[in-house]
Design a protein around this motif. Structure first.
Motif, PDB file in Angstrom:
ATOM      1  N   GLY A 276     -66.901  34.551  61.417  1.00 41.49           N
ATOM      2  CA  GLY A 276     -66.139  33.325  61.189  1.00 41.49           C
ATOM      3  C   GLY A 276     -66.482  32.201  62.142  1.00 41.49           C
ATOM      4  N   ALA A 277     -65.422  31.572  62.680  1.00 39.27           N
ATOM      5  CA  ALA A 277     -65.594  30.384  63.515  1.00 39.27           C
ATOM      6  C   ALA A 277     -66.392  30.699  64.774  1.00 39.27           C
ATOM      7  CB  ALA A 277     -64.232  29.818  63.898  1.00 39.27           C
ATOM      8  N   GLU A 278     -66.186  31.918  65.279  1.00 38.26           N
ATOM      9  CA  GLU A 278     -66.872  32.290  66.510  1.00 38.26           C
ATOM     10  C   GLU A 278     -68.384  32.357  66.290  1.00 38.26           C
ATOM     11  OE1 GLU A 278     -65.773  35.376  70.110  1.00 38.26           O
ATOM     12  OE2 GLU A 278     -65.702  36.074  68.033  1.00 38.26           O
ATOM     13  N   LEU A 279     -68.757  32.835  65.095  1.00 39.82           N
ATOM     14  CA  LEU A 279     -70.167  32.940  64.756  1.00 39.82           C
ATOM     15  C   LEU A 279     -70.795  31.545  64.660  1.00 39.82           C
ATOM     16  CD1 LEU A 279     -72.583  34.698  63.969  1.00 39.82           C
ATOM     17  CD2 LEU A 279     -71.773  34.672  61.624  1.00 39.82           C
ATOM     18  N   THR A 280     -70.086  30.623  64.040  1.00 42.72           N
ATOM     19  CA  THR A 280     -70.577  29.239  63.955  1.00 42.72           C
ATOM     20  C   THR A 280     -70.778  28.675  65.355  1.00 42.72           C
ATOM     21  OG1 THR A 280     -69.115  29.063  62.066  1.00 42.72           O
ATOM     22  CG2 THR A 280     -70.139  27.034  62.836  1.00 42.72           C
ATOM     23  N   GLU A 281     -69.827  28.979  66.226  1.00 39.96           N
ATOM     24  CA  GLU A 281     -69.892  28.532  67.608  1.00 39.96           C
ATOM     25  C   GLU A 281     -71.133  29.119  68.296  1.00 39.96           C
ATOM     26  OE1 GLU A 281     -68.525  25.936  70.144  1.00 39.96           O
ATOM     27  OE2 GLU A 281     -67.618  26.284  68.165  1.00 39.96           O
ATOM     28  N   TYR A 282     -71.403  30.412  68.036  1.00 37.66           N
ATOM     29  CA  TYR A 282     -72.562  31.084  68.646  1.00 37.66           C
ATOM     30  C   TYR A 282     -73.863  30.452  68.176  1.00 37.66           C
ATOM     31  CZ  TYR A 282     -76.042  34.682  69.735  1.00 37.66           C
ATOM     32  OH  TYR A 282     -77.151  35.335  70.202  1.00 37.66           O
ATOM     33  N   ARG A 283     -73.879  30.038  66.914  1.00 34.42           N
ATOM     34  CA  ARG A 283     -75.111  29.459  66.345  1.00 34.42           C
ATOM     35  C   ARG A 283     -75.503  28.152  67.030  1.00 34.42           C
ATOM     36  NH1 ARG A 283     -75.221  32.226  61.091  1.00 34.42           N
ATOM     37  NH2 ARG A 283     -75.859  34.252  61.889  1.00 34.42           N
ATOM     38  N   LYS A 284     -74.505  27.486  67.648  1.00 33.06           N
ATOM     39  CA  LYS A 284     -74.848  26.293  68.422  1.00 33.06           C
ATOM     40  C   LYS A 284     -75.669  26.683  69.648  1.00 33.06           C
ATOM     41  CE  LYS A 284     -70.739  23.718  67.190  1.00 33.06           C
ATOM     42  NZ  LYS A 284     -69.410  23.283  67.639  1.00 33.06           N
ATOM     43  N   HIS A 285     -75.463  27.907  70.116  1.00 27.15           N
ATOM     44  CA  HIS A 285     -76.147  28.363  71.327  1.00 27.15           C
ATOM     45  C   HIS A 285     -77.452  29.076  71.046  1.00 27.15           C
ATOM     46  CE1 HIS A 285     -71.963  27.864  72.633  1.00 27.15           C
ATOM     47  NE2 HIS A 285     -72.486  27.583  73.802  1.00 27.15           N
ATOM     48  N   ALA A 286     -77.605  29.610  69.835  1.00 22.98           N
ATOM     49  CA  ALA A 286     -78.785  30.423  69.543  1.00 22.98           C
ATOM     50  C   ALA A 286     -79.388  29.977  68.226  1.00 22.98           C
ATOM     51  CB  ALA A 286     -78.393  31.895  69.477  1.00 22.98           C
ATOM     52  N   GLN A 287     -80.659  29.667  68.228  1.00 24.42           N
ATOM     53  CA  GLN A 287     -81.321  29.140  67.034  1.00 24.42           C
ATOM     54  C   GLN A 287     -82.651  29.820  66.771  1.00 24.42           C
ATOM     55  OE1 GLN A 287     -80.802  26.840  64.581  1.00 24.42           O
ATOM     56  NE2 GLN A 287     -78.652  26.683  65.153  1.00 24.42           N
ATOM     57  N   LEU A 288     -83.154  29.610  65.559  1.00 23.18           N
ATOM     58  CA  LEU A 288     -84.382  30.270  65.124  1.00 23.18           C
ATOM     59  C   LEU A 288     -85.421  29.241  64.686  1.00 23.18           C
ATOM     60  CD1 LEU A 288     -85.752  33.009  64.161  1.00 23.18           C
ATOM     61  CD2 LEU A 288     -84.627  32.644  61.989  1.00 23.18           C
ATOM     62  N   ILE A 289     -86.678  29.465  65.083  1.00 15.79           N
ATOM     63  CA  ILE A 289     -87.789  28.670  64.543  1.00 15.79           C
ATOM     64  C   ILE A 289     -88.586  29.596  63.638  1.00 15.79           C
ATOM     65  CG2 ILE A 289     -89.855  27.312  65.060  1.00 15.79           C
ATOM     66  CD1 ILE A 289     -88.730  26.885  67.856  1.00 15.79           C
ATOM     67  N   PHE A 290     -88.799  29.167  62.404  1.00 11.94           N
ATOM     68  CA  PHE A 290     -89.420  30.058  61.424  1.00 11.94           C
ATOM     69  C   PHE A 290     -90.936  30.061  61.523  1.00 11.94           C
ATOM     70  CE2 PHE A 290     -85.298  29.162  59.622  1.00 11.94           C
ATOM     71  CZ  PHE A 290     -84.899  30.406  59.188  1.00 11.94           C
ATOM     72  N   GLN A 291     -91.517  31.028  60.814  1.00  8.78           N
ATOM     73  CA  GLN A 291     -92.959  31.214  60.837  1.00  8.78           C
ATOM     74  C   GLN A 291     -93.700  30.155  60.032  1.00  8.78           C
ATOM     75  OE1 GLN A 291     -94.190  35.045  59.497  1.00  8.78           O
ATOM     76  NE2 GLN A 291     -96.338  34.516  59.516  1.00  8.78           N
ATOM     77  N   ASP A 292     -93.265  29.964  58.793  1.00 10.76           N
ATOM     78  CA  ASP A 292     -94.060  29.172  57.865  1.00 10.76           C
ATOM     79  C   ASP A 292     -93.485  27.766  57.727  1.00 10.76           C
ATOM     80  OD1 ASP A 292     -95.501  28.086  55.896  1.00 10.76           O
ATOM     81  OD2 ASP A 292     -95.210  29.673  54.437  1.00 10.76           O
TER      82      ASP A 292
END
Lengths: 331, 334
Positions: free
Chosen positions: B88-104
Motif C-alpha cells: 500500500g502507501a508504505e510501498l509507494t513511499e519506498y519507491r521514492k527511495h528505490a528505483q530501477l533503470i531498465f535494460q532496453d
C-alpha cells in the motif's frame, strides 16, 4: 582467386523522410577460408552491406549503377546485381551464401520443428531426397555439438536454450555447404561462456569446410579472437581495413582508435573508460566531408569538413580513409 | 562510501509457483539463501549468466517480486523499511527511495509521450511535486544532470539514439530523488562507444548525489570498471563475493575463473588460450544436487556431487562457496 569481390557498393533507401544513404562506396574482397570481421556501431551499415550480397534488402533499396558484386563459384563467376527474380537468386540465397542471424529465436519458425525446417531448405537447394536430407541434418546437429541430435531434430525452437538454438542455426546454415557464410552478430545474444563455445565451433568449421566468413559484430574482442582481417564501418563508409593484428595494434583511423579505447580493459581496472564523444548522426543528416568529423577528436581543419578522405595505404594490406594519414605519410 | 549497509538481506529466497497443467504445480527457486550487505554509497555489482537469478534478486529488493523466505531491509539512517512486508502507501513511499533503470532503452520508453512527460511521470504518480511549474523545474534540473537539454524535452523518444534514450531512462529513475538504484543490464543494449559514456555518467551521478547502486550485468569487464564490490551468482546462489580489486586479482571460484577466461581478449595472439567451460547453466526447475556448478566444473570431485558448499567468508571479506577453493588456490600458486 578470391571468393567474393565487392566494388563500389552504394545503397540508398527511399523513405517518406527522403533518401537515406545506408552504404556509401564500399569495396572489399574475401578469399576462400578467410574470416573477415565487419565492425561498427548500430547504424553504420554493416548488416545492410552483408544483406546486399544476397540482395536481401527491402524493395525500397536503390543500388547505384556502378555497384558490382561478384561471387566466384566452381561453376563460374556470378554477378549478383544482375540476378532479377527469386528463382535466379536461389544460386546465392541459401545456395552459395548462408546467413546466421543475431536472434536465433526470431529466425526459426516457432510452430515448425527444427528438423522440418532443416530438411525443407535442403530439398530446395540440393538434389537430396527426404531421407538423405534428414540424415544429413541429424549429422550436422551432432557435429555442432548438440547432444541427442535425433531427439532435438523433432523439437521446436522454444524447447532449446539460447546457445543450443544458435548451434542449430549454424548447423542449418552449414548443411547446404555454402561457399560464404554471413554471421550477423551471432554471439551477441549469448552469455560469455556460451559465446566462447560458439566462436570455437565456428573456427573449427571454417577450417573444415574452407568457407569464407563475414563476421559482423560490434565487439572488437570477438573480432580479435576470430577474424583474419577487419573492416571498420562508420555511417555507411568503410574507414579502415587490414589484417586483424595490424588494425588492433596499430589503428590509424581515429574512429578505430576510439572503439579500442572504449573497450573496458581487464589488465588495468583503474584506467578510465574513454567513450567516443557524441552520438552517431542520423542518416538523414549525413555530415559532408569525412562522415566522422562531427565526433572526431583529431580533426585537422576545414579539409575534414569539406573533402571526403581517400584511402591511404599505411602498411601492407592495411589502409585507412583519413586525412590525418595523408598528412602523416607526406611528412 | 561508509560501512553501514543501506540494503541488507538475510537468507533471501524467491520462489515462483509454476502451473504446468491443471493439477501439476511445482516450485521454481529463482533465488535462494542470499545474504548480502550493500554499503551506503557503493557501486555493488551482480554478475552471472542468464538464468542465474540476478534480475530476480534486483527485483526482490525493489519489491517488484515477492520475497518467499528470509528478509531484506532498507535503512538510510532516516527511514527503515522491511522490504518483504511492504504494501500500500508504505510501498509507494519506498519507491521514492528505490528505483530501477531498465535494460532496453528502446522498450522502456513510451513512444507516445514526450521526453518531458516521461521524466515527469514518476513525480505525478508519487505526488512529489504540487504544481506544474515545480514539476518542470525538477525535470529540467534532472535532465541537465543527464546531459539532456530543453530542446530534447519537447521531442518524442523515437528521435533519440540508444545512448540518449538510456540517459532519458536514467533521468526518469533519478527524478524522484531515490537513494538506491538497481541498474539492470543498463548498458548491455548499447554500442561499445556509447557504453563507456553511460557508465561514466552513472559513476558521476552516483558520486554527486551520494547514491547507492546495484549494478546487474553479465559482462565482467564492464563490472570491473564500475563497481567497488562484486557478487557472482550461479543458479540462484552467490558463489563468490569480494571487492572488485580482490576478485580480479585472485578469483577463487572455478566459475568466476571461467567467466574471466571467456571474455574475448583484444590480443589476436591469445587465440585458443582461454579455458572453456563445457555445457550450459542447468534449468532452475531441475537443479543438480550438491554444488550447483559441479555439472560444468572441471575440478569437481565426489563431494561436490552430494554436498552443497557453504559461502565461506575469509577475514579479508572475500567470500566463496566451493569445497576445493583453498586447494585450488594453493595449486595455482605452486
Amino acid at each position: 582467386m578470391s571468393l567474393l569481390d565487392v566494388e563500389n557498393l552504394t545503397l540508398q533507401f527511399r523513405t517518406d523522410e527522403g533518401i537515406i544513404t545506408a552504404v556509401d562506396n564500399v569495396s572489399f574482397s574475401l578469399e576462400p577460408g578467410e574470416v573477415m570481421g565487419l565492425v561498427g556501431e548500430s547504424g553504420s551499415g554493416k548488416s545492410v552491406t552483408a544483406k546486399s550480397l544476397m540482395k536481401l534488402n527491402p524493395g525500397n533499396a536503390i543500388y547505384s549503377d556502378d555497384t558490382k558484386i561478384t561471387l566466384h563459384l566452381d561453376s563460374g563467376p556470378v554477378d549478383v546485381m544482375s540476378l532479377r527474380n527469386a528463382r535466379e537468386m536461389e544460386v546465392v540465397r541459401g545456395g552459395a551464401i548462408s546467413m546466421i542471424f543475431q536472434e536465433p529465436m526470431a529466425s526459426f519458425a516457432p510452430a515448425i520443428s527444427i528438423g522440418k525446417q532443416m530438411v525443407e531448405q535442403l530439398l530446395v537447394h540440393s538434389d537430396m531426397n527426404k531421407k538423405q536430407a534428414r540424415d544429413l541434418s541429424i549429422e550436422m546437429l551432432d557435429r555442432v555439438g548438440i547432444s541427442d541430435a535425433s531427439t532435438r531434430f523433432n523439437q521446436y525452437a522454444f524447447e532449446l536454450s539460447g546457445g543450443m538454438r544458435q548451434r542449430a542455426m549454424i548447423a542449418m546454415a552449414l548443411s547446404t555447404k555454402p561457399k560464404l557464410l554471413i554471421a550477423d552478430e551471432p554471439t551477441t545474444a549469448l552469455d560469455v561462456t556460451i559465446q566462447a563455445q560458439v566462436i570455437d565451433l565456428m573456427k573449427d568449421l571454417v577450417t573444415e569446410f574452407n568457407m569464407g566468413i563475414i563476421f559482423i559484430t560490434h565487439d572488437l574482442g570477438v573480432v580479435a579472437q576470430t577474424a583474419d582481417k577487419v573492416a571498420v564501418m562508420y555511417l555507411g563508409r568503410m574507414v579502415e581495413q587490414g589484417p586483424v593484428r595490424e588494425v588492433i595494434r596499430h589503428p590509424h583511423h581515429p574512429y578505430t582508435q576510439g572503439l579500442i579505447a572504449a573497450l573496458p580493459k581487464l589488465d588495468d581496472l583503474e584506467a578510465p573508460l574513454v567513450p567516443v564523444p557524441g552520438d552517431i548522426p542520423s542518416p538523414l543528416e549525413r555530415p559532408p566531408g569525412c562522415v566522422f568529423h562531427t565526433r572526431c577528436s583529431k580533426i585537422i581543419g576545414d579539409i575534414c569538413k569539406t573533402e571526403i578522405p581517400q584511402w591511404v595505404q599505411t602498411a601492407e594490406n592495411h589502409r585507412a580513409a583519413c586525412h590525418l594519414c595523408k598528412v602523416g605519410s607526406g611528412a | 562510501m561508509s560501512d553501514t549497509p543501506l540494503i541488507s538481506t538475510d537468507g533471501l529466497s524467491v520462489t515462483f509457483r509454476i502451473n504446468a497443467g491443471a493439477f501439476k504445480k511445482f516450485d521454481l527457486k529463482a533465488v535462494e539463501g542470499i545474504s548480502i550487505d550493500i554499503p551506503k554509497g557503493s557501486f555493488f555489482g551482480i554478475v552471472g549468466e542468464s538464468g542465474s537469478g540476478k534480475t530476480t534478486l534486483g527485483r526482490a529488493l525493489l519489491k517488484a517480486v515477492d520475497i518467499s523466505e528470509g528478509t531484506a531491509t532498507y535503512d538510510d539512517g532516516e527511514v527503515q523499511y522491511d522490504i518483504g512486508s511492504l504494501s500500500g502507501a508504505e510501498l509507494t513511499e519506498y519507491r521514492k527511495h528505490a528505483q530501477l533503470i531498465f535494460q532496453d532503452p528502446y522498450a522502456a520508453l513510451s513512444p507516445r509521450m514526450t521526453v518531458r512527460d516521461i521524466i515527469a511521470e514518476p513525480l505525478e504518480v508519487m505526488k512529489i511535486t504540487k504544481t506544474r511549474t515545480e514539476t518542470d523545474e525538477r525535470v529540467r534540473e534532472i535532465a541537465a544532470k543527464c546531459r539532456l537539454n530543453l530542446e530534447h524535452l519537447r521531442r518524442f523518444p523515437h528521435a533519440f539514439s540508444g545512448g540518449q534514450r538510456q540517459r532519458i531512462s536514467i533521468a526518469r529513475a533519478l527524478v524522484s530523488g531515490p537513494k538506491f538504484i538497481v541498474a539492470d543490464e543498463s548498458v548491455a543494449a548499447l554500442d561499445l562507444s556509447i557504453q563507456a559514456d553511460v557508465l561514466n555518467l552513472l559513476k558521476q551521478i552516483q558520486a554527486e548525489m551520494g547514491l547507492t547502486f546495484m549494478f546487474i550485468s553479465h559482462d565482467l569487464s564492464v563490472v570491473a570498471h564500475t563497481c567497488d564490490h562484486v557478487a557472482v551468482m550461479y543458479l540462484g546462489r552467490i558463489v563468490e563475493s569480494a571487492t572488485t580489486r580482490d576478485l580480479f586479482a585472485q578469483p577463487r571460484h572455478p566459475y568466476t575463473k571461467a567467466l574471466f577466461s571467456a571474455i574475448p581478449s583484444l590480443d589476436p595472439d591469445d587465440r585458443g588460450k582461454a579455458q572453456k567451460l563445457e555445457g550450459e547453466i542447468p534449468s532452475p526447475t531441475n537443479q543438480p544436487p550438491g554444488c550447483k556448478f559441479h555439472t560444468r566444473c572441471p575440478y569437481a570431485i565426489d563431494i561436490c556431487k552430494s554436498a552443497e558448499p557453504k559461502l565461506e567468508k575469509s577475514p579479508d571479506g572475500h567470500a566463496v562457496s566451493c569445497h576445493r577453493w583453498e586447494e585450488l588456490l594453493a595449486e595455482s600458486a605452486a
